[in-house]
Design a protein around this motif. Structure first.
Motif, PDB file in Angstrom:
ATOM      1  N   ALA A  33       0.842  -1.207   0.000  1.00 11.89           N
ATOM      2  CA  ALA A  33       0.000   0.000   0.000  1.00 11.89           C
ATOM      3  C   ALA A  33       0.875   1.253   0.000  1.00 11.89           C
ATOM      4  O   ALA A  33       0.575   2.235  -0.704  1.00 11.89           O
ATOM      5  CB  ALA A  33      -0.948  -0.013   1.196  1.00 11.89           C
ATOM      6  N   GLY A  34       1.973   1.216   0.747  1.00 12.58           N
ATOM      7  CA  GLY A  34       2.884   2.362   0.790  1.00 12.58           C
ATOM      8  C   GLY A  34       3.547   2.605  -0.557  1.00 12.58           C
ATOM      9  O   GLY A  34       3.664   3.752  -1.010  1.00 12.58           O
ATOM     10  N   ALA A  36       2.352   1.711  -3.450  1.00 12.32           N
ATOM     11  CA  ALA A  36       1.298   2.165  -4.367  1.00 12.32           C
ATOM     12  C   ALA A  36       1.089   3.679  -4.221  1.00 12.32           C
ATOM     13  O   ALA A  36       0.971   4.408  -5.213  1.00 12.32           O
ATOM     14  CB  ALA A  36      -0.007   1.429  -4.089  1.00 12.32           C
ATOM     15  N   ARG A  37       1.101   4.153  -2.989  1.00  7.12           N
ATOM     16  CA  ARG A  37       0.932   5.600  -2.741  1.00  7.12           C
ATOM     17  C   ARG A  37       2.083   6.398  -3.364  1.00  7.12           C
ATOM     18  O   ARG A  37       1.852   7.393  -4.062  1.00  7.12           O
ATOM     19  CB  ARG A  37       0.871   5.838  -1.233  1.00  7.12           C
ATOM     20  CG  ARG A  37       1.083   7.282  -0.835  1.00  7.12           C
ATOM     21  CD  ARG A  37       0.921   7.485   0.672  1.00  7.12           C
ATOM     22  NE  ARG A  37      -0.473   7.705   1.003  1.00  7.12           N
ATOM     23  CZ  ARG A  37      -1.083   8.899   0.914  1.00  7.12           C
ATOM     24  NH1 ARG A  37      -0.424   9.949   0.491  1.00  7.12           N
ATOM     25  NH2 ARG A  37      -2.341   9.034   1.226  1.00  7.12           N
ATOM     26  N   THR A  38       3.327   5.916  -3.148  1.00  4.10           N
ATOM     27  CA  THR A  38       4.486   6.601  -3.742  1.00  4.10           C
ATOM     28  C   THR A  38       4.362   6.653  -5.267  1.00  4.10           C
ATOM     29  O   THR A  38       4.688   7.655  -5.900  1.00  4.10           O
ATOM     30  CB  THR A  38       5.782   5.830  -3.402  1.00  4.10           C
ATOM     31  OG1 THR A  38       5.708   5.411  -2.057  1.00  4.10           O
ATOM     32  CG2 THR A  38       7.014   6.667  -3.613  1.00  4.10           C
ATOM     33  N   ILE A  40       1.613   6.560  -7.083  1.00  3.73           N
ATOM     34  CA  ILE A  40       0.553   7.478  -7.517  1.00  3.73           C
ATOM     35  C   ILE A  40       1.041   8.918  -7.379  1.00  3.73           C
ATOM     36  O   ILE A  40       0.830   9.745  -8.267  1.00  3.73           O
ATOM     37  CB  ILE A  40      -0.750   7.212  -6.733  1.00  3.73           C
ATOM     38  CG1 ILE A  40      -1.318   5.854  -7.167  1.00  3.73           C
ATOM     39  CG2 ILE A  40      -1.766   8.325  -6.989  1.00  3.73           C
ATOM     40  CD1 ILE A  40      -2.388   5.304  -6.267  1.00  3.73           C
ATOM     41  N   GLU A  41       1.786   9.181  -6.298  1.00  2.29           N
ATOM     42  CA  GLU A  41       2.356  10.523  -6.150  1.00  2.29           C
ATOM     43  C   GLU A  41       3.292  10.830  -7.311  1.00  2.29           C
ATOM     44  O   GLU A  41       3.319  11.931  -7.840  1.00  2.29           O
ATOM     45  CB  GLU A  41       3.090  10.646  -4.808  1.00  2.29           C
ATOM     46  CG  GLU A  41       2.127  10.820  -3.644  1.00  2.29           C
ATOM     47  CD  GLU A  41       2.762  10.614  -2.277  1.00  2.29           C
ATOM     48  OE1 GLU A  41       2.022  10.745  -1.284  1.00  2.29           O
ATOM     49  OE2 GLU A  41       3.976  10.297  -2.199  1.00  2.29           O
ATOM     50  N   ARG A  42       4.065   9.826  -7.705  1.00  2.00           N
ATOM     51  CA  ARG A  42       4.981  10.049  -8.820  1.00  2.00           C
ATOM     52  C   ARG A  42       4.223  10.307 -10.121  1.00  2.00           C
ATOM     53  O   ARG A  42       4.583  11.166 -10.911  1.00  2.00           O
ATOM     54  CB  ARG A  42       5.912   8.858  -9.006  1.00  2.00           C
ATOM     55  CG  ARG A  42       6.870   9.195 -10.109  1.00  2.00           C
ATOM     56  CD  ARG A  42       8.091   8.381 -10.283  1.00  2.00           C
ATOM     57  NE  ARG A  42       8.712   7.801  -9.143  1.00  2.00           N
ATOM     58  CZ  ARG A  42       9.662   6.895  -9.250  1.00  2.00           C
ATOM     59  NH1 ARG A  42      10.067   6.503 -10.441  1.00  2.00           N
ATOM     60  NH2 ARG A  42      10.226   6.387  -8.191  1.00  2.00           N
ATOM     61  N   SER A  45       3.237  13.844 -10.107  1.00  3.67           N
ATOM     62  CA  SER A  45       4.234  14.844  -9.727  1.00  3.67           C
ATOM     63  C   SER A  45       4.497  15.841 -10.855  1.00  3.67           C
ATOM     64  O   SER A  45       4.179  15.578 -12.010  1.00  3.67           O
ATOM     65  CB  SER A  45       5.537  14.165  -9.308  1.00  3.67           C
ATOM     66  OG  SER A  45       6.122  13.562 -10.434  1.00  3.67           O
TER      67      SER A  45
END
Ligand code: WAQ
Ligand code: MG
Length: 270
Positions: A33-34, A36-38, A40-42, A45
């Motif tokens: 999950a962590g 996946a969040r990184t 999506i942020e990328r 960005s």
């Protein structure tokens, strides 16, 4: 002790069918999950507005995992773009890439290697003698995935890269990718620079010379880049190579050396 199950997690972001960004990792279940969040942020960005973001998670078969040591990293000092490119020519010639193939790679990475112009999602596969393009899809290229640092090697390489001021996530990720790619049996060498307009560094890599980093392979502001995987065409089982790059999980279980920056005259490769 039973080994924890690993998953391959991949992201690709696109707009109007054009590649914007992508990323790949291997992760244990509690970390998915962590990651996946990184990712999506990328994808979002720098004000990017993807029309589509695809996340793919696949279970990895533990018995298929190969463990390798990372390539050693050497940074070469050079005065400017022209000198960096001269060094690339020299390194690739030493590795066994013909001049025609080198110039074809430069031309493609400058122009954007995708058939329709612009960047590809993946890499070109080039005949190391002639520069002929061998990848089945020249619009998208071949994306290497299913590789990552083990937890131990990750902290080791972060410490080593940090000592030399190489703290950008791109360096760590590119070193992992280049390590997997270089371990394909038919691989002669790889050439890469980023498609990020603000990121001008790139590298030449092979099993023998390791990861040789150059600070300037394109002008600032240029939005094209990519990767060329140079292969021995006669020894190349293209199906097997594609399977290795896309599917065989490679875990980097130990960091390599990170050498202080030096001029090309000062370094010697095995
Ligand atoms: N497999 C194959 N090709 C890829 C992959 C992959 N997993 N990921 C990216 N590419 C191709 C694709 O065509 C991209 O457009 C291009 O490479 C550039 O990707 O400091 O950041 O993620 O030592 O922009 C190199 C220097 C940075 C790092 C490379 O690439 C350093 C970089 P980017
Ligand atoms: Mg990119």
């Amino acid at each position: 002790m039973k080994e924890p199950l690993l998953y391959s997690i991949r992201m690709r972001a696109s707009a109007n069918g054009r590649h914007l960004s992508g990323a790949e990792r291997l992760a244990e279940r509690p970390d998915l999950a962590g990651v996946a969040r990184t990712f999506i942020e990328r994808a979002l960005s720098k004000g990017a507005t993807p029309a589509k973001v695809v996340l793919t998670i696949d279970e990895i078969e533990p018995s298929e995992i190969r463990r390798v040591r990372a390539l050693d990293l050497t940074s070469l000092q050079a005065a400017d773009l022209g000198e960096c490119r001269e060094q690339v020519r020299k390194l690739l010639a030493d590795a066994g890439v013909g001049p025609q193939a080198v110039e074809a790679a430069f031309h493609n990475l400058d122009a954007g290697p995708s058939q329709s112009g612009g960047n590809m999602r993946g890499a070109m596969i080039m005949d190391a003698a002639t520069g002929d393009r061998l990848e089945p899809d020249r619009e998208r290229g071949v994306r290497a995935s299913r590789f990552d640092w083990s937890d131990g090697a990750a902290s080791e390489i972060d410490r080593e890269l940090g000592r030399h001021g190489l703290t950008h996530f791109r360096t760590r990720e590119a070193l992992a990718l280049a390590t997997k790619v270089a371990h394909a049996p038919e691989m002669v060498a790889e050439l890469c620079w980023s498609d990020d307009p603000d990121y001008t560094a790139g590298y030449v890599a092979s099993r023998r010379i390791g990861y040789v980093r150059l600070s300037r392979l394109k002008q600032e502001g240029v939005p094209t880049g990519g990767r060329a995987f140079f292969v021995r065409r006669d020894a190349c089982d293209l199906e097997g190579l594609l399977r290795y790059l896309q599917e065989v999980p490679v875990l980097i279980a130990a960091a390599g050396l990170v050498r202080p920056a030096a001029s090309i005259e000062e370094v010697s490769f095995p």
